[in-house]
Design a protein around this motif. Structure first.
Motif, PDB file in Angstrom:
ATOM      1  N   GLY A 152       0.823  -1.208   0.000  1.00  0.00           N
ATOM      2  CA  GLY A 152       0.000   0.000   0.000  1.00  0.00           C
ATOM      3  C   GLY A 152       0.851   1.249   0.000  1.00  0.00           C
ATOM      4  O   GLY A 152       0.555   2.227  -0.689  1.00  0.00           O
ATOM      5  N   TYR A 153       1.926   1.218   0.769  1.00  0.00           N
ATOM      6  CA  TYR A 153       2.860   2.353   0.788  1.00  0.00           C
ATOM      7  C   TYR A 153       3.495   2.553  -0.591  1.00  0.00           C
ATOM      8  O   TYR A 153       3.657   3.679  -1.062  1.00  0.00           O
ATOM      9  N   LEU A 154       3.841   1.440  -1.250  1.00  0.00           N
ATOM     10  CA  LEU A 154       4.471   1.540  -2.569  1.00  0.00           C
ATOM     11  C   LEU A 154       3.494   2.057  -3.613  1.00  0.00           C
ATOM     12  O   LEU A 154       3.896   2.686  -4.598  1.00  0.00           O
ATOM     13  N   GLY A 155       2.194   1.803  -3.384  1.00  0.00           N
ATOM     14  CA  GLY A 155       1.182   2.292  -4.312  1.00  0.00           C
ATOM     15  C   GLY A 155       1.229   1.609  -5.665  1.00  0.00           C
ATOM     16  O   GLY A 155       0.838   2.193  -6.676  1.00  0.00           O
ATOM     17  N   THR A 156       1.718   0.384  -5.688  1.00  0.00           N
ATOM     18  CA  THR A 156       1.819  -0.335  -6.964  1.00  0.00           C
ATOM     19  C   THR A 156       0.790  -1.460  -7.005  1.00  0.00           C
ATOM     20  O   THR A 156      -0.326  -1.304  -6.546  1.00  0.00           O
ATOM     21  N   ALA A 157       1.184  -2.597  -7.550  1.00  0.00           N
ATOM     22  CA  ALA A 157       0.266  -3.724  -7.669  1.00  0.00           C
ATOM     23  C   ALA A 157       0.230  -4.523  -6.366  1.00  0.00           C
ATOM     24  O   ALA A 157       0.771  -4.109  -5.347  1.00  0.00           O
ATOM     25  N   THR A 158      -0.408  -5.683  -6.408  1.00  0.00           N
ATOM     26  CA  THR A 158      -0.502  -6.547  -5.225  1.00  0.00           C
ATOM     27  C   THR A 158       0.211  -7.873  -5.482  1.00  0.00           C
ATOM     28  O   THR A 158      -0.220  -8.922  -5.008  1.00  0.00           O
ATOM     29  N   LYS A 159       1.317  -7.821  -6.213  1.00  0.00           N
ATOM     30  CA  LYS A 159       1.966  -9.068  -6.636  1.00  0.00           C
ATOM     31  C   LYS A 159       2.487  -9.886  -5.461  1.00  0.00           C
ATOM     32  O   LYS A 159       2.455 -11.127  -5.495  1.00  0.00           O
ATOM     33  N   TYR A 160       2.975  -9.231  -4.406  1.00  0.00           N
ATOM     34  CA  TYR A 160       3.494  -9.992  -3.274  1.00  0.00           C
ATOM     35  C   TYR A 160       2.355 -10.581  -2.440  1.00  0.00           C
ATOM     36  O   TYR A 160       2.483 -11.680  -1.894  1.00  0.00           O
ATOM     37  N   GLN A 161       1.253  -9.857  -2.348  1.00  0.00           N
ATOM     38  CA  GLN A 161       0.078 -10.424  -1.691  1.00  0.00           C
ATOM     39  C   GLN A 161      -0.435 -11.627  -2.481  1.00  0.00           C
ATOM     40  O   GLN A 161      -0.826 -12.646  -1.904  1.00  0.00           O
ATOM     41  N   ASP A 162      -0.436 -11.499  -3.801  1.00  0.00           N
ATOM     42  CA  ASP A 162      -0.876 -12.613  -4.651  1.00  0.00           C
ATOM     43  C   ASP A 162       0.056 -13.819  -4.491  1.00  0.00           C
ATOM     44  O   ASP A 162      -0.392 -14.974  -4.479  1.00  0.00           O
ATOM     45  N   SER A 163       1.361 -13.542  -4.363  1.00  0.00           N
ATOM     46  CA  SER A 163       2.321 -14.637  -4.171  1.00  0.00           C
ATOM     47  C   SER A 163       2.048 -15.382  -2.871  1.00  0.00           C
ATOM     48  O   SER A 163       2.140 -16.611  -2.807  1.00  0.00           O
ATOM     49  N   LEU A 164       1.707 -14.628  -1.828  1.00  0.00           N
ATOM     50  CA  LEU A 164       1.414 -15.265  -0.543  1.00  0.00           C
ATOM     51  C   LEU A 164       0.189 -16.169  -0.639  1.00  0.00           C
ATOM     52  O   LEU A 164       0.147 -17.244  -0.026  1.00  0.00           O
ATOM     53  N   ILE A 165      -0.804 -15.711  -1.384  1.00  0.00           N
ATOM     54  CA  ILE A 165      -2.013 -16.531  -1.545  1.00  0.00           C
ATOM     55  C   ILE A 165      -1.660 -17.879  -2.178  1.00  0.00           C
ATOM     56  O   ILE A 165      -2.140 -18.937  -1.756  1.00  0.00           O
ATOM     57  N   LYS A 166      -0.785 -17.848  -3.178  1.00  0.00           N
ATOM     58  CA  LYS A 166      -0.372 -19.090  -3.843  1.00  0.00           C
ATOM     59  C   LYS A 166       0.499 -19.949  -2.930  1.00  0.00           C
ATOM     60  O   LYS A 166       0.363 -21.176  -2.880  1.00  0.00           O
TER      61      LYS A 166
END
Length: 678
Positions: A152-166
């Motif tokens: 959220g601070y970076l204001g970019t995508a959610t790729k690391y959150q998506d990686s955690l889900i996988k």
């Protein structure tokens, strides 16, 4: 170590997944934070100029070589933590670097600290190589929240959150289980001893440290916290580009549309580039910065919220722009000014022509720039990803236009509103009013805390409540009003305010403020209608000028206007009469209620009863002024001679027999003679 230990239980697989999360997404998001803060060439330069204090060096020769290689993907967690802490401009969390952060602290530094703690938690564990199901879920949710807030601070995508889900459900073979557990347990522990992590990179940061006061640091900390869930929109990207080429930019929009969030993010971005960033509250603050010995030519930006008033167009503030026009032109040759303003104010035909002609105004609520449905979905997801909202509910929510970003934030911060679902977004004012009214009956401590914030004009330092007799009397009267024991202490009020943080209030330094203008407007409306006499007696005189009206409110009035019936004319007249002899004369003269015949009658009667007061009003106040300062704002004057001349046609008059009470000014030689009433 026997491989069967990893194959035989679900617990070892749980631990391996935690290891992958820490060594993968957690470290990768730290690398991206570092890249966002500082480029590889700048990082190398700072490390080379870093002079450690006496004792063991804080960074090894091997680590230096890794830094000079400019490959952030090669940085391990030890090096990342050191660089983020010492080489960047990330403010420390509330408990300072190297300490456990408070659970509610969502700052960038707090989440960096949490990753360090997670990493150290597993170092040197000789036998504990598995996790129970509850422990796994708790730690996984903790890691997910950290990554979410940093992205959220970076204001970019959610790729690391998506990686955690996988990672949480992907297949893991026995070899990989052993590899990740061993890696997590054997990598060198990240040291936090202050002797090994030098905090004072004086050669690098001395200029910035000298410039930023503690209150400024507190303000930027608050901005960072509010920025943690920012979503970059097409409007923001356009504004960011315009600010690069234009020196005065005004972001216009409705209340709660994200104006402040945009200009604060711009301020934070320039701060990372070592610009001087100033949050200003009046025009004179800009000129003070320009005349400062520390003024940075071509590297200064001032951030100004509501430069012409919040609820309504403010004549006094508008006049200050006219007064300071020439000085502002000089400032804007080598510095930037970015402001936010409500639409109905920035397009008022009384607006100073200089602002209209010289600034670049961007309306973020027009058809071209307003939030798209997709942007709303992203914002809603950022705040409600862990909530059980159905697709149907989400689609209804993104249909909302007014206050959308603000409502997402408030919704995620209050458990009661989460239960309201879509209703909170469609009827936010009603919901807020009901909760405040509920405090009045069920939680008098919270109601009293909000009442004090109203009466102290949204700027309350609890430790100052007994600093002056008037403040003490106001405090004690409010306790009585809210039916709290008279021995209730200021710390008890502080506890109530803290319980309202991040929803009704925010805290900057030692001072509490309303969380947002909408919250302030609803709270003042409820309190003003509940206790009109106390509002008249104790509210700031400027608040009375802008928010209180006599007579019935009609559909054309601001919905947050406090409308008083004739039974309160005597009290209002008393307050205005008292303020005639104070320092806020213009707030009295410009009060619309002063045009009411019944209020004028009250003032006339008081002057008749106290003829000696008339002589005070007729006194000439003589203020010396330097010839070179004749056309500048004097700190000893509310307005200059030109401002008074400009306002002359707008000043209210009070008929009194054959005399007319008005304001005049006279300029002679190098002096201004201000006749209060003549």
């Amino acid at each position: 170590m026997s491989l069967s230990k990893y194959e035989s239980t679900t617990g070892t697989t749980h631990l391996a997944r935690i290891a992958r999360a820490i060594l993968g997404p957690c470290m990768d998001v730290l690398r991206e934070v570092l890249a966002n803060e500082i480029s590889p060439p700048d990082l190398e330069k700072k490390v080379k100029t870093y002079v450690p204090q006496k004792g063991k060096p804080s960074i090894s020769e091997k680590q230096k070589r890794i830094v000079y290689g400019k490959n952030y993907s090669a940085f391990d967690v030890t090096l990342l933590y050191f660089l983020l802490r010492n080489m960047c401009s990330i403010p420390p969390h509330k408990n300072t670097w190297g300490q456990d952060p408070e659970p509610t602290d969502k700052s960038v530094s707090a989440n960096i600290e949490r990753i360090r703690i997670l990493r150290n938690e597993w170092y040197g564990h000789g036998t504990d190589i598995s996790l129970s199901e509850p422990d796994f879920e708790r730690k996984w949710n903790h890691i997910s929240q950290i990554v979410k807030e940093l992205e959220g601070y970076l204001g970019t995508a959610t790729k690391y959150q998506d990686s955690l889900i996988k990672l949480k459900t992907c297949y893991m073979d026995p070899d990989s289980i052993q590899h990740y557990i061993d890696t997590l347990r054997t990598v060198e522990r990240l040291q936090t001893d202050v002797k090994n992590l030098q905090e004072d990179v004086e050669e690098i940061k001395s200029v910035k440290i000298r410039k930023e006061s503690q209150i400024e640091k507190d303000i930027f900390d608050q901005w960072q916290q509010e920025d943690s869930c920012f979503i970059s929109t097409k409007a923001f990207e356009e504004i960011e580009k315009i600010v690069k080429s234009k020196n005065m930019v005004i972001v216009a929009g409705h209340s709660g549309s994200g104006k402040s969030a945009i200009i604060q993010r711009i301020g934070l971005k320039y701060r990372k580039q070592d610009w001087t960033v100033r949050r200003v509250k009046k025009v004179e603050d800009i000129l003070d910065e320009y005349s400062s010995s520390q003024f940075q030519k071509d590297k200064t930006i001032c951030v100004f919220n509501d430069p012409l008033g919040k609820e309504s167009f403010d004549e006094i503030l508008n006049s200050s722009w006219q007064t300071c026009e020439e000085e502002l032109k000089l400032y804007l040759r080598t510095a930037k000014l970015v402001m936010s303003c409500r639409n109905h104010i920035i397009y008022d035909n009384r607006l100073t022509r200089y602002l209209v002609n010289q600034s670049h105004i961007i309306n973020i609520d027009d058809k071209k720039r307003k939030l798209s449905v997709d942007e709303k979905r992203q914002i809603l997801k950022r705040y409600t990803s862990d909530m059980n909202l159905s697709d149907k509910e989400r689609e209804r929510i993104v249909e909302v236009e007014r206050y959308f970003p603000l409502l997402c934030k408030l919704y995620s911060s209050n458990e009661e509103y989460k239960n309201k679902g879509v209703g909170f977004f469609t009827e936010p004012i009603t919901m807020l009013k009901e909760e405040i009214e509920g405090f009045r009956n069920k939680d008098k401590g919270k109601y009293c805390a909000l009442a004090l914030l109203v009466l102290f004009d949204g700027d309350l330092c609890v430790s100052d409540l007994f600093a002056e007799k008037d403040m003490e009397n106001k405090f004690k009267h409010t306790l009585k009003l809210c039916e709290l024991p008279e021995n209730t202490t200021p710390p008890a009020i502080r506890d109530s305010l803290n319980s309202l943080k991040d929803f009704f209030v925010k805290k900057i330094g030692d001072t509490y403020h309303f969380y947002h203008d909408l919250v302030m407007e609803v709270t003042t409306l409820v309190f003003g209608n509940d206790y009109p006499i106390e509002t008249i007696m104790y509210a700031d005189i400027g608040f009375l000028r802008k928010r209180v009206k006599l007579g019935d409110c009609d559909e054309h009035d601001d919905p947050f206007t406090i409308c008083l019936c004739d039974r309160y004319i005597e009290q209002l007249g008393d307050r205005l009469y008292t303020e005639l002899f104070g320092e806020r004369l213009l707030d009295v003269v410009l009060n619309p209620c002063l045009r009411n015949d019944k209020v004028i009658k009250v003032l006339k009667e008081k002057l008749t009863d106290h003829p000696e007061h008339l002589q005070i009003l007729l006194e000439t106040k003589k203020l010396a002024i330097n010839k070179q300062e004749l056309h500048q704002t004097s700190k000893n004057l509310l307005l200059t001679k030109l401002s008074f001349l400009n306002l002359e046609s707008k000043l209210a008059t009070i008929p009194m027999n054959t005399e007319t009470i008005t304001i005049e000014n006279q300029v002679k030689n190098e002096e201004i003679k201000l006749y209060s009433f003549y």
